[in-house]
Scaffold this motif. Structure first.
Motif, PDB file in Angstrom:
ATOM      1  N   GLY A 140       9.022   6.134  -0.723  1.00 30.62           N
ATOM      2  CA  GLY A 140       9.424   5.810   0.648  1.00 30.62           C
ATOM      3  C   GLY A 140       8.257   5.472   1.559  1.00 30.62           C
ATOM      4  N   GLU A 141       7.094   5.137   0.963  1.00 32.03           N
ATOM      5  CA  GLU A 141       5.920   4.807   1.774  1.00 32.03           C
ATOM      6  C   GLU A 141       5.810   3.304   2.029  1.00 32.03           C
ATOM      7  N   THR A 150      12.155  -9.404  -7.191  1.00 34.17           N
ATOM      8  CA  THR A 150      12.125  -9.129  -8.625  1.00 34.17           C
ATOM      9  C   THR A 150      11.160  -7.972  -8.876  1.00 34.17           C
ATOM     10  N   ARG A 151      11.361  -7.273  -9.974  1.00 32.10           N
ATOM     11  CA  ARG A 151      10.473  -6.159 -10.309  1.00 32.10           C
ATOM     12  C   ARG A 151       9.050  -6.669 -10.534  1.00 32.10           C
ATOM     13  N   GLU A 152       8.946  -7.870 -11.064  1.00 31.23           N
ATOM     14  CA  GLU A 152       7.632  -8.471 -11.288  1.00 31.23           C
ATOM     15  C   GLU A 152       6.921  -8.706  -9.953  1.00 31.23           C
ATOM     16  N   GLU A 153       7.668  -9.226  -8.970  1.00 34.21           N
ATOM     17  CA  GLU A 153       7.079  -9.446  -7.645  1.00 34.21           C
ATOM     18  C   GLU A 153       6.657  -8.116  -7.027  1.00 34.21           C
ATOM     19  N   LEU A 154       7.502  -7.108  -7.194  1.00 32.26           N
ATOM     20  CA  LEU A 154       7.184  -5.798  -6.620  1.00 32.26           C
ATOM     21  C   LEU A 154       5.912  -5.245  -7.239  1.00 32.26           C
ATOM     22  N   ARG A 155       5.809  -5.332  -8.579  1.00 30.57           N
ATOM     23  CA  ARG A 155       4.622  -4.801  -9.261  1.00 30.57           C
ATOM     24  C   ARG A 155       3.375  -5.580  -8.896  1.00 30.57           C
ATOM     25  N   ALA A 156       3.535  -6.887  -8.695  1.00 30.82           N
ATOM     26  CA  ALA A 156       2.372  -7.737  -8.440  1.00 30.82           C
ATOM     27  C   ALA A 156       1.779  -7.522  -7.046  1.00 30.82           C
ATOM     28  N   HIS A 157       2.644  -7.216  -6.076  1.00 29.03           N
ATOM     29  CA  HIS A 157       2.166  -7.230  -4.688  1.00 29.03           C
ATOM     30  C   HIS A 157       2.313  -5.907  -3.960  1.00 29.03           C
ATOM     31  N   HIS A 158       2.978  -4.951  -4.584  1.00 27.39           N
ATOM     32  CA  HIS A 158       3.155  -3.635  -3.970  1.00 27.39           C
ATOM     33  C   HIS A 158       2.962  -2.562  -5.038  1.00 27.39           C
ATOM     34  N   ASP A 159       2.841  -1.342  -4.602  1.00 27.09           N
ATOM     35  CA  ASP A 159       2.737  -0.213  -5.523  1.00 27.09           C
ATOM     36  C   ASP A 159       4.143   0.367  -5.698  1.00 27.09           C
ATOM     37  N   ILE A 211      -4.525   4.877   8.450  1.00 22.75           N
ATOM     38  CA  ILE A 211      -5.895   4.419   8.216  1.00 22.75           C
ATOM     39  C   ILE A 211      -6.061   3.979   6.758  1.00 22.75           C
ATOM     40  N   ARG A 212      -5.456   4.726   5.843  1.00 24.26           N
ATOM     41  CA  ARG A 212      -5.653   4.419   4.421  1.00 24.26           C
ATOM     42  C   ARG A 212      -4.953   3.108   4.019  1.00 24.26           C
ATOM     43  N   ASP A 213      -4.094   2.600   4.900  1.00 25.11           N
ATOM     44  CA  ASP A 213      -3.478   1.294   4.628  1.00 25.11           C
ATOM     45  C   ASP A 213      -4.533   0.189   4.606  1.00 25.11           C
ATOM     46  N   LEU A 214      -5.675   0.444   5.265  1.00 23.47           N
ATOM     47  CA  LEU A 214      -6.725  -0.558   5.339  1.00 23.47           C
ATOM     48  C   LEU A 214      -7.572  -0.603   4.068  1.00 23.47           C
ATOM     49  N   SER A 215      -7.301   0.323   3.126  1.00 21.53           N
ATOM     50  CA  SER A 215      -8.055   0.317   1.875  1.00 21.53           C
ATOM     51  C   SER A 215      -7.564  -0.838   1.003  1.00 21.53           C
ATOM     52  N   SER A 216      -8.206  -0.999  -0.138  1.00 23.81           N
ATOM     53  CA  SER A 216      -7.852  -2.105  -1.019  1.00 23.81           C
ATOM     54  C   SER A 216      -6.695  -1.762  -1.954  1.00 23.81           C
ATOM     55  N   GLU A 217      -6.138  -0.577  -1.790  1.00 25.28           N
ATOM     56  CA  GLU A 217      -5.011  -0.203  -2.637  1.00 25.28           C
ATOM     57  C   GLU A 217      -3.826  -1.113  -2.358  1.00 25.28           C
ATOM     58  N   ARG A 218      -2.979  -1.281  -3.401  1.00 19.90           N
ATOM     59  CA  ARG A 218      -1.754  -2.034  -3.172  1.00 19.90           C
ATOM     60  C   ARG A 218      -0.882  -1.268  -2.184  1.00 19.90           C
ATOM     61  N   PRO A 219      -0.200  -2.019  -1.298  1.00 22.07           N
ATOM     62  CA  PRO A 219       0.587  -1.346  -0.261  1.00 22.07           C
ATOM     63  C   PRO A 219       1.884  -0.776  -0.806  1.00 22.07           C
ATOM     64  N   GLY A 220       2.497   0.065   0.022  1.00 17.23           N
ATOM     65  CA  GLY A 220       3.838   0.529  -0.268  1.00 17.23           C
ATOM     66  C   GLY A 220       4.824  -0.586   0.035  1.00 17.23           C
ATOM     67  N   LYS A 221       5.934  -0.242   0.678  1.00 18.97           N
ATOM     68  CA  LYS A 221       6.997  -1.228   0.903  1.00 18.97           C
ATOM     69  C   LYS A 221       6.529  -2.369   1.813  1.00 18.97           C
TER      70      LYS A 221
END
Lengths: 197, 59
Positions: A196-197, A180-189, A80-90
């Protein structure tokens, strides 16, 4: 092979990339051999369809074992918390939904398809159309057809999203293994990804 | 348009044989519709100055 560097982080291991592309190839072969005769392109499709199905079954079994024992299920688990505005995991919510859709289509096709092998008869499996009643074969075929149509829908949508320019990092990661680490930081947490989330 | 395909067993009873192939163009069209709708939303989002990232509008 992808390895973590100061600029890059591994997103998909080689074995997982192989699984993805083997699944893509076998699913394409299954849809082609199963549906082209329906639209009038006649050829001896049964053995090719069955062979592709057996290959897909083997790949999926290996994937399930690896996902349960090595990767863990948390990253793909829809919460359910995936629907929040937080950046996603993997994986983002749409990616998790796509995986769920494919899981339903592929598992349903595999389970029904393996039983249907007994009806049609393929090398190493003696044909016995009386193994089940005609009504039961019909229901199995109905479920198998549903899985096929669901896969037909998903494959178009999946390829479309995979080819979008803004999604290129995901296509690259499925070919070369890294983002890239930049892509990871920009679009994921990155912290969620590390957990592992 | 039919949803199911029907046949008959040895006793003449109607049995379901599977899904109707009339659904093929429906499913194909549904996939195309999703793609077209997304392209429209994507174009509108970009024209309003907000660039969608990989996690905002799809996969």
């Amino acid at each position: 092979m992808a390895v973590d560097t100061p600029d890059r982080v591994q997103r998909h291991a080689l074995i997982d990339r192989w699984f993805h592309w083997v699944t893509a190839a076998t699913m394409t072969a299954l849809l082609a051999t199963g549906l082209l005769p329906v639209v009038g392109i006649r050829f001896d499709w049964v053995n090719w369809h069955s062979l592709a199905g057996v290959l897909l079954t083997a790949a999926v079994l290996l994937h399930v074992v690896r996902a349960v024992t090595v990767q863990g299920l948390r990253a793909m688990h829809l919460r359910i918390r995936d629907l929040s505005s937080e950046r996603p995991g993997k994986y983002t919510v749409p990616q998790k939904l796509m995986h769920l859709g494919w899981s339903v289509a592929v598992l349903l096709a595999i389970v029904t398809g393996l039983v249907l092998l007994k009806k049609v008869g393929v090398p190493l499996i003696l044909r016995d159309p009386y193994f089940l009643t005609l009504e039961t074969w019909g229901r199995l075929t109905l479920l198998h057809d549903f899985a096929a149509l669901l896969a037909m829908f998903l494959i178009k949508v999946h390829i479309y999203f995979g080819l979008l320019p803004e999604k290129r990092m995901y296509l690259r990661s499925m070919v070369r293994g890294w983002v890239t680490r930049e892509e990871l930081r920009a679009h994921h947490d990155p912290e969620k990804v590390a957990r592992g989330e | 348009m039919e949803i199911l395909r029907y046949g008959h067993d040895a006793w003449g009873r109607v049995v379901v044989n599977g899904l109707s192939w009339d659904l093929l163009p429906v499913v194909f069209g549904a996939g195309v519709a999703v793609i077209v709708i997304h392209l429209v939303i994507r174009a509108l989002t970009r024209s309003s100055g907000r660039k969608p990232g990989p996690t905002q509008d799809g996969n």
